[in-house]
Design a protein around this motif. Structure first.
Motif, PDB file in Angstrom:
ATOM      1  N   GLY A 185      43.255  48.186  32.926  1.00  0.00           N
ATOM      2  CA  GLY A 185      43.389  49.596  32.584  1.00  0.00           C
ATOM      3  C   GLY A 185      44.765  50.091  32.972  1.00  0.00           C
ATOM      4  O   GLY A 185      45.779  49.559  32.537  1.00  0.00           O
ATOM      5  N   ASP A 186      44.806  51.095  33.828  1.00  0.00           N
ATOM      6  CA  ASP A 186      46.079  51.627  34.309  1.00  0.00           C
ATOM      7  C   ASP A 186      46.414  51.121  35.704  1.00  0.00           C
ATOM      8  O   ASP A 186      47.344  51.623  36.340  1.00  0.00           O
ATOM      9  CB  ASP A 186      46.035  53.167  34.333  1.00  0.00           C
ATOM     10  N   GLU A 187      45.670  50.129  36.195  1.00  0.00           N
ATOM     11  CA  GLU A 187      45.879  49.638  37.550  1.00  0.00           C
ATOM     12  C   GLU A 187      46.418  48.216  37.536  1.00  0.00           C
ATOM     13  O   GLU A 187      46.085  47.416  36.656  1.00  0.00           O
ATOM     14  CB  GLU A 187      44.574  49.678  38.345  1.00  0.00           C
ATOM     15  N   LEU A 188      47.249  47.916  38.528  1.00  0.00           N
ATOM     16  CA  LEU A 188      47.775  46.572  38.721  1.00  0.00           C
ATOM     17  C   LEU A 188      47.142  46.014  39.989  1.00  0.00           C
ATOM     18  O   LEU A 188      47.457  46.443  41.098  1.00  0.00           O
ATOM     19  CB  LEU A 188      49.301  46.614  38.840  1.00  0.00           C
ATOM     20  N   LEU A 189      46.232  45.062  39.820  1.00  0.00           N
ATOM     21  CA  LEU A 189      45.420  44.575  40.929  1.00  0.00           C
ATOM     22  C   LEU A 189      45.834  43.162  41.330  1.00  0.00           C
ATOM     23  O   LEU A 189      45.921  42.272  40.475  1.00  0.00           O
ATOM     24  CB  LEU A 189      43.937  44.574  40.540  1.00  0.00           C
ATOM     25  N   PRO A 190      46.089  42.925  42.620  1.00  0.00           N
ATOM     26  CA  PRO A 190      46.397  41.563  43.070  1.00  0.00           C
ATOM     27  C   PRO A 190      45.124  40.732  43.151  1.00  0.00           C
ATOM     28  O   PRO A 190      44.116  41.180  43.696  1.00  0.00           O
ATOM     29  CB  PRO A 190      47.006  41.791  44.461  1.00  0.00           C
ATOM     30  N   ARG A 191      45.175  39.528  42.610  1.00  0.00           N
ATOM     31  CA  ARG A 191      44.009  38.657  42.606  1.00  0.00           C
ATOM     32  C   ARG A 191      44.437  37.197  42.777  1.00  0.00           C
ATOM     33  O   ARG A 191      45.581  36.838  42.537  1.00  0.00           O
ATOM     34  CB  ARG A 191      43.224  38.803  41.292  1.00  0.00           C
ATOM     35  N   ARG A 192      43.480  36.376  43.186  1.00  0.00           N
ATOM     36  CA  ARG A 192      43.726  34.945  43.347  1.00  0.00           C
ATOM     37  C   ARG A 192      43.161  34.196  42.140  1.00  0.00           C
ATOM     38  O   ARG A 192      42.026  34.451  41.728  1.00  0.00           O
ATOM     39  CB  ARG A 192      43.068  34.433  44.630  1.00  0.00           C
ATOM     40  N   LEU A 193      43.946  33.276  41.597  1.00  0.00           N
ATOM     41  CA  LEU A 193      43.488  32.459  40.478  1.00  0.00           C
ATOM     42  C   LEU A 193      43.018  31.117  41.016  1.00  0.00           C
ATOM     43  O   LEU A 193      43.759  30.419  41.709  1.00  0.00           O
ATOM     44  CB  LEU A 193      44.606  32.266  39.457  1.00  0.00           C
ATOM     45  N   ASN A 194      41.787  30.775  40.716  1.00  0.00           N
ATOM     46  CA  ASN A 194      41.201  29.494  41.107  1.00  0.00           C
ATOM     47  C   ASN A 194      40.869  28.680  39.868  1.00  0.00           C
ATOM     48  O   ASN A 194      40.467  29.229  38.835  1.00  0.00           O
ATOM     49  CB  ASN A 194      39.916  29.701  41.915  1.00  0.00           C
ATOM     50  N   ARG A 195      41.021  27.379  39.975  1.00  0.00           N
ATOM     51  CA  ARG A 195      40.631  26.479  38.903  1.00  0.00           C
ATOM     52  C   ARG A 195      39.161  26.098  39.063  1.00  0.00           C
ATOM     53  O   ARG A 195      38.684  25.849  40.171  1.00  0.00           O
ATOM     54  CB  ARG A 195      41.493  25.221  38.924  1.00  0.00           C
ATOM     55  N   LEU A 196      38.434  26.068  37.940  1.00  0.00           N
ATOM     56  CA  LEU A 196      37.020  25.723  37.937  1.00  0.00           C
ATOM     57  C   LEU A 196      36.825  24.331  37.352  1.00  0.00           C
ATOM     58  O   LEU A 196      37.692  23.829  36.627  1.00  0.00           O
ATOM     59  CB  LEU A 196      36.234  26.746  37.109  1.00  0.00           C
ATOM     60  N   PRO A 197      35.691  23.693  37.642  1.00  0.00           N
ATOM     61  CA  PRO A 197      35.403  22.398  37.022  1.00  0.00           C
ATOM     62  C   PRO A 197      35.438  22.516  35.497  1.00  0.00           C
ATOM     63  O   PRO A 197      34.958  23.497  34.925  1.00  0.00           O
ATOM     64  CB  PRO A 197      33.992  22.072  37.526  1.00  0.00           C
ATOM     65  N   GLY A 198      36.032  21.546  34.860  1.00  0.00           N
ATOM     66  CA  GLY A 198      36.125  21.579  33.411  1.00  0.00           C
ATOM     67  C   GLY A 198      37.424  22.159  32.906  1.00  0.00           C
ATOM     68  O   GLY A 198      37.658  22.225  31.701  1.00  0.00           O
ATOM     69  N   GLY A 199      38.282  22.626  33.840  1.00  0.00           N
ATOM     70  CA  GLY A 199      39.588  23.128  33.432  1.00  0.00           C
ATOM     71  C   GLY A 199      39.675  24.622  33.245  1.00  0.00           C
ATOM     72  O   GLY A 199      40.762  25.148  32.984  1.00  0.00           O
ATOM     73  N   ASN A 200      38.543  25.336  33.346  1.00  0.00           N
ATOM     74  CA  ASN A 200      38.595  26.790  33.233  1.00  0.00           C
ATOM     75  C   ASN A 200      39.180  27.398  34.504  1.00  0.00           C
ATOM     76  O   ASN A 200      39.358  26.716  35.517  1.00  0.00           O
ATOM     77  CB  ASN A 200      37.198  27.362  32.973  1.00  0.00           C
ATOM     78  N   ALA A 201      39.460  28.696  34.449  1.00  0.00           N
ATOM     79  CA  ALA A 201      40.031  29.385  35.602  1.00  0.00           C
ATOM     80  C   ALA A 201      39.367  30.743  35.762  1.00  0.00           C
ATOM     81  O   ALA A 201      38.855  31.325  34.794  1.00  0.00           O
ATOM     82  CB  ALA A 201      41.541  29.551  35.439  1.00  0.00           C
ATOM     83  N   GLU A 202      39.360  31.246  36.991  1.00  0.00           N
ATOM     84  CA  GLU A 202      38.814  32.570  37.252  1.00  0.00           C
ATOM     85  C   GLU A 202      39.702  33.312  38.233  1.00  0.00           C
ATOM     86  O   GLU A 202      40.452  32.709  39.013  1.00  0.00           O
ATOM     87  CB  GLU A 202      37.398  32.480  37.819  1.00  0.00           C
ATOM     88  N   LEU A 203      39.614  34.635  38.179  1.00  0.00           N
ATOM     89  CA  LEU A 203      40.296  35.498  39.129  1.00  0.00           C
ATOM     90  C   LEU A 203      39.269  36.014  40.125  1.00  0.00           C
ATOM     91  O   LEU A 203      38.167  36.413  39.738  1.00  0.00           O
ATOM     92  CB  LEU A 203      40.957  36.677  38.410  1.00  0.00           C
ATOM     93  N   ILE A 204      39.633  36.008  41.411  1.00  0.00           N
ATOM     94  CA  ILE A 204      38.733  36.505  42.444  1.00  0.00           C
ATOM     95  C   ILE A 204      39.492  37.433  43.376  1.00  0.00           C
ATOM     96  O   ILE A 204      40.730  37.434  43.410  1.00  0.00           O
ATOM     97  CB  ILE A 204      38.095  35.360  43.261  1.00  0.00           C
TER      98      ILE A 204
END
Length: 235
Positions: A185-204
């Motif tokens: 949206g209008d916010e800039l949020l710091p997050r950690r990117l982790n790799r998931l099994p299978g090559g996908n990625a998520e932000l936490i």
């Protein structure tokens, strides 16, 4: 400008200058209020060899009327530059007028209303950074680096809300594990990117285990992501 007391015949240590800086702004309680931290945080700052966040030092230096140069070295300006006529503003907080230093542009502009219409305001950073440091530490230039403030405390205590960040704006061919600023949206949020099994990625979010977002697989478009390279220290 306030005149810090010196110690004739001695070179003040950094922790001594921090202690004097706290005194100049009115004491530890006042210093804590200025930077939005606790009294304990201020006490820890004054300990020998304690880490010092640049945004804390900048806020206190402004209030005290001293330069970041004095905080870092004990001089108002580097002695080899003090007498140069072409550097009349060399003692300004942040080294903005020194050769090889520049102020960064914001990642996103501030929207202001003027004359009945909204316009973008691109305000340069309060601090200036060394072009050599940007290149050597991160492979960046003044054109590819931008500054931003953390929009929330999702990565606390590593990155608190409002922490000054420097980000890499170059498009990433491959997203690697690390810290990123995500545009929500209008916010800039710091997050950690982790790799998931299978090559996908998520932000936490380290501080909120309920917050997570799985990034879509290419070619599906994902959110705007910018790699955080500095948050008061290299990350």
């Amino acid at each position: 400008m306030a005149e810090p007391e010196g110690r004739p015949g001695f070179a003040m240590t950094l922790d001594e200058r921090i202690a004097q800086l706290v005194t100049l702004v009115g004491g530890p309680v006042r210093a804590a209020a200025i930077i939005g931290k606790t009294r304990t945080h201020i006490d820890n700052m004054r300990k020998p060899n304690a880490p010092l966040r640049l945004d804390d030092a900048l806020a206190l230096a402004r209030e005290a009327g001293v330069t970041l140069d004095w905080v870092a070295t004990g001089y108002h300006v580097r002695p080899d530059l003090a007498e140069r006529p072409d550097l009349e503003d060399a003692s300004a907080t942040g080294f903005g007028s020194l050769p090889g230093f520049s102020r960064l542009l914001p990642l996103k502009p501030e929207m202001v209303v003027a004359g009945g219409r909204s316009i973008e305001r691109w305000t340069p950073s309060d601090i200036a950074v060394s072009a050599q440091w940007l290149n050597n530490a991160f492979g960046l230039t003044g054109d590819t680096a931008r500054y931003a403030a953390a929009g929330d405390g999702g990565m606390a205590p590593l990155i608190g809300k409002g922490t000054l960040l420097i980000v890499d704006t170059r498009p990433a061919r491959t997203l690697r594990t690390g810290l990123y600023l995500v545009n929500v949206g209008d916010e800039l949020l710091p997050r950690r990117l982790n790799r998931l099994p299978g090559g996908n990625a998520e932000l936490i979010a380290d501080a909120d285990p309920r917050w997570h977002y799985q990034l879509p697989e290419p070619p599906e478009p994902g959110p705007e992501l910018y790699r955080i390279v500095w948050s008061g220290q290299t990350v």
